[in-house]
Design a protein around this motif. Structure first.
Motif, mmCIF file in Angstrom:
data_model
loop_
_atom_site.group_PDB
_atom_site.id
_atom_site.type_symbol
_atom_site.label_atom_id
_atom_site.label_comp_id
_atom_site.label_asym_id
_atom_site.label_seq_id
_atom_site.Cartn_x
_atom_site.Cartn_y
_atom_site.Cartn_z
ATOM 1 N N PHE A 199 -7.703 0.227 6.934
ATOM 2 C CA PHE A 199 -7.536 -1.223 7.014
ATOM 3 C C PHE A 199 -6.064 -1.565 6.829
ATOM 4 C CE2 PHE A 199 -11.796 -0.416 5.574
ATOM 5 C CZ PHE A 199 -12.591 -1.388 6.151
ATOM 6 N N VAL A 200 -5.682 -2.736 7.292
ATOM 7 C CA VAL A 200 -4.354 -3.268 6.969
ATOM 8 C C VAL A 200 -4.422 -3.801 5.540
ATOM 9 C CG1 VAL A 200 -2.610 -4.993 7.525
ATOM 10 C CG2 VAL A 200 -3.867 -3.867 9.379
ATOM 11 N N PRO A 201 -3.699 -3.209 4.594
ATOM 12 C CA PRO A 201 -3.862 -3.609 3.187
ATOM 13 C C PRO A 201 -3.150 -4.888 2.794
ATOM 14 C CG PRO A 201 -2.264 -1.853 3.366
ATOM 15 C CD PRO A 201 -2.801 -2.062 4.749
ATOM 16 N N ALA A 202 -2.236 -5.384 3.647
ATOM 17 C CA ALA A 202 -1.430 -6.559 3.297
ATOM 18 C C ALA A 202 -0.798 -6.338 1.914
ATOM 19 C CB ALA A 202 -2.261 -7.825 3.375
ATOM 20 N N SER A 203 -0.883 -7.317 1.025
ATOM 21 C CA SER A 203 -0.177 -7.201 -0.257
ATOM 22 C C SER A 203 -0.800 -6.200 -1.220
ATOM 23 C CB SER A 203 -0.081 -8.579 -0.937
ATOM 24 O OG SER A 203 0.927 -9.349 -0.336
ATOM 25 N N ASN A 204 -1.940 -5.607 -0.878
ATOM 26 C CA ASN A 204 -2.430 -4.493 -1.690
ATOM 27 C C ASN A 204 -1.469 -3.315 -1.630
ATOM 28 O OD1 ASN A 204 -6.030 -4.349 -2.083
ATOM 29 N ND2 ASN A 204 -4.655 -6.091 -2.255
ATOM 30 N N THR A 205 -0.580 -3.327 -0.625
ATOM 31 C CA THR A 205 0.473 -2.314 -0.533
ATOM 32 C C THR A 205 1.333 -2.306 -1.786
ATOM 33 O OG1 THR A 205 0.522 -2.641 1.867
ATOM 34 C CG2 THR A 205 2.414 -1.508 0.889
ATOM 35 N N LYS A 206 1.433 -3.443 -2.453
ATOM 36 C CA LYS A 206 2.252 -3.527 -3.662
ATOM 37 C C LYS A 206 1.745 -2.600 -4.758
ATOM 38 C CE LYS A 206 3.916 -8.270 -2.898
ATOM 39 N NZ LYS A 206 3.249 -8.620 -1.640
ATOM 40 N N LEU A 207 0.476 -2.216 -4.718
ATOM 41 C CA LEU A 207 -0.033 -1.246 -5.689
ATOM 42 C C LEU A 207 0.650 0.108 -5.500
ATOM 43 C CD1 LEU A 207 -3.818 -2.194 -5.505
ATOM 44 C CD2 LEU A 207 -2.290 -2.573 -7.454
ATOM 45 N N LEU A 208 0.935 0.479 -4.259
ATOM 46 C CA LEU A 208 1.677 1.703 -3.982
ATOM 47 C C LEU A 208 3.101 1.595 -4.521
ATOM 48 C CD1 LEU A 208 0.529 2.136 -0.270
ATOM 49 C CD2 LEU A 208 -0.145 3.626 -2.157
ATOM 50 N N THR A 209 3.694 0.431 -4.337
ATOM 51 C CA THR A 209 5.056 0.202 -4.830
ATOM 52 C C THR A 209 5.110 0.304 -6.346
ATOM 53 O OG1 THR A 209 5.566 -1.224 -2.940
ATOM 54 C CG2 THR A 209 6.932 -1.484 -4.902
ATOM 55 N N ILE A 210 4.155 -0.322 -7.019
ATOM 56 C CA ILE A 210 4.140 -0.295 -8.485
ATOM 57 C C ILE A 210 3.867 1.107 -9.008
ATOM 58 C CG2 ILE A 210 2.923 -1.138 -10.545
ATOM 59 C CD1 ILE A 210 4.879 -3.130 -9.187
ATOM 60 N N TYR A 211 2.972 1.830 -8.354
ATOM 61 C CA TYR A 211 2.704 3.207 -8.773
ATOM 62 C C TYR A 211 3.977 4.051 -8.652
ATOM 63 C CZ TYR A 211 1.100 8.013 -8.682
ATOM 64 O OH TYR A 211 0.962 9.359 -8.920
ATOM 65 N N THR B 222 -4.795 -9.237 -4.785
ATOM 66 C CA THR B 222 -5.250 -9.661 -3.472
ATOM 67 C C THR B 222 -4.227 -9.230 -2.422
ATOM 68 O OG1 THR B 222 -4.138 -11.802 -3.604
ATOM 69 C CG2 THR B 222 -6.408 -11.683 -4.423
ATOM 70 N N GLY B 223 -4.644 -9.322 -1.173
ATOM 71 C CA GLY B 223 -3.752 -9.043 -0.059
ATOM 72 C C GLY B 223 -4.271 -9.767 1.168
ATOM 73 N N SER B 224 -3.474 -10.672 1.713
ATOM 74 C CA SER B 224 -3.980 -11.440 2.849
ATOM 75 C C SER B 224 -2.875 -11.734 3.849
ATOM 76 C CB SER B 224 -4.608 -12.749 2.376
ATOM 77 O OG SER B 224 -3.653 -13.554 1.710
ATOM 78 N N ASN C 100 -7.976 -8.755 1.352
ATOM 79 C CA ASN C 100 -8.234 -7.594 0.518
ATOM 80 C C ASN C 100 -8.320 -8.000 -0.956
ATOM 81 O OD1 ASN C 100 -7.280 -5.334 2.615
ATOM 82 N ND2 ASN C 100 -5.751 -6.966 2.590
ATOM 83 N N LEU C 101 -9.098 -7.253 -1.704
ATOM 84 C CA LEU C 101 -9.148 -7.432 -3.153
ATOM 85 C C LEU C 101 -9.354 -6.076 -3.779
ATOM 86 C CD1 LEU C 101 -9.236 -9.474 -5.540
ATOM 87 C CD2 LEU C 101 -11.720 -9.379 -5.351
ATOM 88 N N SER C 102 -8.422 -5.689 -4.653
ATOM 89 C CA SER C 102 -8.501 -4.383 -5.312
ATOM 90 C C SER C 102 -8.198 -4.556 -6.791
ATOM 91 C CB SER C 102 -7.481 -3.417 -4.709
ATOM 92 O OG SER C 102 -7.669 -3.268 -3.325
ATOM 93 N N GLY C 103 -9.098 -4.072 -7.640
ATOM 94 C CA GLY C 103 -8.826 -4.227 -9.066
ATOM 95 C C GLY C 103 -9.911 -3.679 -9.946
#
Length: 404
Positions: free
Chosen positions: A74-86, A393-395, A401-404
């Motif tokens: 899927f296109v993760p949109a702002s869920n990509t920020k989880l990769l950045t934070i990790y 969220t990521g939109s 998207n919602l991951s948490g």
């Protein structure tokens, strides 16, 4: 970095729900094909007609509770920020490097590191500002090379005048945006930074919308059309960045002249000045989904790989050294998730969340993530479950998207 993706993974992605259940669900036992939620996915037209996925995972028992298309991309949109934070969690120290400098003769030579906090609204103090203001030497700026273009790959580049799309830079200033404010009582629009005041053109327009604020794509000329002079206006517009613009803004702020040269003197040993705590940036990236901070964080990390800032170098290193345990292949190209080239599976997102949960103290991680019905980007979501969901969220258009 090559972008050779299968055609079937480049479809329009309408909905992604990737969920990690932090607390144990030991009392919940059911067969996936018999659960109401499975029937909901089959019968609900929103999910039936879209590309949708959901993964519910028990981190205590390390077992999957529910899986619907969790292996699809899927296109993760702002869920990509989880990769950045990790990646930041693994590679950044306690404080963000602000600038590199050396002193030779009567001059202070300095260059940027990509630090986004300098004079940015969300940070109450600036060690960099204090350092440059209090220094009595002549200021000499050396621009650090940056491999990235002003906007990222796969971004909607025609979004350049919108607040969520500031340009990248090796030495950002004021968040690389201009703020415009007008009270109902005032006839004048205030501009911050003030250096842009002379580049604002204001005129009345009785035929159009209440107001419209635009910028030429490659010039810092701002056009403000206003219909109702009694309106309150708060707008944020990115400015187009250049070395000359940066130095002009910095000199205007410091009330000091600044010279530009090409490189550090050969006999001048560089030192590093540090600014705000890394956690303060990481928290704001997740809590408010700040694209600018996320993009710059990836650039700051790339200082470790040479004298040229490069998002690609940071992402390549993370993929080759930090994310090798992911069972699903992912495609990651920027820090913020503005790019549609990013492709991630729910399983991969859950794996990253689980790793964060195991490495970051629980209270700290939960404080970084928005709380349902309480704060951040979830303040108005899930009002019946206040504080029960800690998620990112990521939109973007046709994606949620919602991951948490």
């Amino acid at each position: 970095m090559k972008h050779n993706w299968p055609i079937d993974k480049l479809c329009i992605n309408l909905t992604l729900l990737s969920v990690l259940i932090i607390s144990s669900c030991a009392t919940t036992k059911f067969k996936v094909d018999k659960t109401p939620i499975n029937k909901y996915f089959e019968k609900n037209p929103v999910f039936r007609e879209s590309h949708s996925g959901l993964l519910v995972y028990d981190v205590e028992r390390k077992s999957t509770i529910f899986d619907y298309n969790a292996q699809k991309h899927f296109v993760p949109a702002s869920n990509t920020k989880l990769l950045t934070i990790y990646t930041a969690t693994e590679m950044m120290g306690d404080r963000v490097p602000a600038l590199e400098y050396c002193i030779a003769s009567d001059s202070l030579y300095f260059t940027g590191t990509g630090d986004p906090s300098f004079l940015y609204t969300h940070f109450d103090y600036s060690p960099t500002l204090d350092f440059l203001q209090s220094n009595q030497h002549q200021l000499v700026y050396i621009n650090k090379p940056m491999a990235d273009k002003r906007l990222g790959p796969g971004w909607a580049w025609d979004d350049y005048p919108y607040y969520y799309s500031p340009e990248k830079a090796s030495f950002p200033i004021y968040g690389n945006v201009v703020k415009f404010h007008k009270t109902p009582e005032s006839q004048k629009v205030s501009v911050m930074p003030k250096a842009f005041e002379i580049q604002l053109v204001v005129h009345s327009d009785s035929s159009g919308n209440a107001y419209q604020l635009t910028r030429k794509e490659f010039e810092n000329l701002f056009y403000f059309q206003i219909q109702d002079s009694t309106m309150e206006i708060n707008e944020v517009v990115p400015f187009t960045y250049s070395i000359e613009t940066f130095v002009k803004l910095l000199a205007d702020t410091l009330k000091k002249p600044i010279t530009i040269i090409g490189q550090f003197p050969s006999n001048c040993a560089r030192q590093t000045l540090y600014s705000v705590p890394t956690d303060s940036i990481s928290k704001h990236i997740l809590m408010e989904s700040d694209n600018f901070l996320a993009e710059q964080m990836i650039l700051v990390i790339s200082n470790q790989f040479g004298d040229t800032l490069s998002s690609e170098k940071t992402i390549d290193y993370a993929m080759e050294n930090l994310l090798t345990d992911l069972k699903d292949q992912i495609y990651w190209v920027d820090g913020s998730g503005l790019s549609r080239y990013n492709q991630v599976t729910p399983k991969a997102l859950v794996a990253i969340l689980e790793t964060l949960y195991l490495k970051v103290p629980r209270d700290k991680l939960f404080a970084f993530l928005p709380d349902s019905g309480k704060n951040g980007i979830l303040e108005n979501s899930f009002p019946n479950l206040p504080g029960k969901i800690h998620a990112k969220t990521g939109s973007m258009s046709h994606v949620y998207n919602l991951s948490g």
